[in-house]
Design an enzyme around this catalytic site. Sequence first.
Site, PDB file in Angstrom:
ATOM      1  N   GLY A  35      36.403  69.222  26.434  1.00 20.90           N
ATOM      2  CA  GLY A  35      37.670  69.938  26.476  1.00 20.90           C
ATOM      3  C   GLY A  35      38.620  69.344  27.507  1.00 20.90           C
ATOM      4  O   GLY A  35      38.456  68.198  27.918  1.00 20.90           O
ATOM      5  N   HIS A  41      41.453  61.637  24.300  1.00 23.84           N
ATOM      6  CA  HIS A  41      40.612  62.317  23.313  1.00 23.84           C
ATOM      7  C   HIS A  41      41.278  62.295  21.931  1.00 23.84           C
ATOM      8  O   HIS A  41      40.614  62.126  20.914  1.00 23.84           O
ATOM      9  CB  HIS A  41      40.412  63.789  23.696  1.00 23.84           C
ATOM     10  CG  HIS A  41      39.718  63.997  25.011  1.00 23.84           C
ATOM     11  ND1 HIS A  41      40.374  64.419  26.141  1.00 23.84           N
ATOM     12  CD2 HIS A  41      38.423  63.839  25.370  1.00 23.84           C
ATOM     13  CE1 HIS A  41      39.511  64.539  27.138  1.00 23.84           C
ATOM     14  NE2 HIS A  41      38.325  64.183  26.711  1.00 23.84           N
ATOM     15  N   GLU A 152      35.923  54.055  25.796  1.00 26.89           N
ATOM     16  CA  GLU A 152      35.402  52.983  26.655  1.00 26.89           C
ATOM     17  C   GLU A 152      35.641  53.271  28.130  1.00 26.89           C
ATOM     18  O   GLU A 152      35.117  52.586  28.983  1.00 26.89           O
ATOM     19  CB  GLU A 152      36.081  51.647  26.305  1.00 26.89           C
ATOM     20  CG  GLU A 152      35.552  51.036  25.039  1.00 26.89           C
ATOM     21  CD  GLU A 152      36.106  49.653  24.791  1.00 26.89           C
ATOM     22  OE1 GLU A 152      36.993  49.197  25.553  1.00 26.89           O
ATOM     23  OE2 GLU A 152      35.665  49.029  23.813  1.00 26.89           O
ATOM     24  N   MET A 188      43.573  57.512  31.463  1.00 24.77           N
ATOM     25  CA  MET A 188      43.673  58.972  31.297  1.00 24.77           C
ATOM     26  C   MET A 188      42.315  59.615  31.506  1.00 24.77           C
ATOM     27  O   MET A 188      41.294  59.089  31.065  1.00 24.77           O
ATOM     28  CB  MET A 188      44.192  59.308  29.908  1.00 24.77           C
ATOM     29  CG  MET A 188      45.647  58.978  29.782  1.00 24.77           C
ATOM     30  SD  MET A 188      46.351  59.773  28.340  1.00 24.77           S
ATOM     31  CE  MET A 188      47.983  59.022  28.381  1.00 24.77           C
TER      32      MET A 188
END
Length: 288
Positions: A35, A41, A152, A188
């Site tokens: 989450g 994501h 990655e 990120m």
Amino acid sequence: MTTPLPTVRTIAELRAQVADWRRQGLRIAMVPTMGALHEGHLTLVRRGRELADRVLASVFVNPTQFGPNEDFGRYPRDEAGDAAKLAAAGCDLLYAPGMDQIYPQGFTTSIDVGPVTRRWEGEFRPGHFNGVATVVTKLLMQAQPDIACFGEKDYQQLQTIKRLVADLDIAVRIEGVPTVREADGLAMSSRNAYLTAEQRSRAAGLNRVLRTIAGRLAEDPGTVVAACEWGRGELLAGGFDAVDYLAVVDAANLEPLERVDRPGRILAVARIGGVRLLDNAAVGAPSA
Ligand code: PAF
């Protein structure tokens, strides 16, 4: 407005939906997450869409991969926000299991993937990869997707999962997806939210240093030791409080390299305040 994302919370509901897709002959991609979703994501979801007919994402903050003094309790949780982002990215189903679906009463198994987990993050976060390997195995066995996508950015995690799936004959293709970065190069991460604005302005230095080292090693593959020493100094001078590790490793087994004579990765973790920033960069011939 996007339609609300169908959400299931039990293994039985998950399997019923997956079985229905299978009856229709559809290929299924899975994106396991904890989450606090960001563009990284959502890129995994989009990659899943390219590779399969249906994409399911899981959101489960996995207690067994956090150490006793880590941030399990305060890890950001926002299921409604995550569901909206997943729906907009083209995800078809959210699996948000309760603790009892993953670690029911009496659960004792822990999966140890061995050498690939020992160094680097493994040294700084004892038990972390056993927790990751155990939950990923459970999620893959519960959903049985054709493909599972992982970033990655957590390079050692990705190699651990590839090893695990190969060793246990889990019939899933593991798809590694390149790291998504902010405009200044910072990878990120859900934990970037812990940085103050001032700390955030220093954080991009990590990727800059890794890119410079990659450039130096492309010119002269034998200068690994000197390049890493230089990188450490540069990070400390550039406002990082500590460098947990900065190393050049074999891209598959993560053993240290002194010379880039095969596909390699520069792995690094540097700290600003209490926040550990993790990044990596490819060196040598492209890795598989
Ligand atoms: O990368 C993550 O978010 C987690 O480690 C994973 C793979 C979902 C397992 O909890």
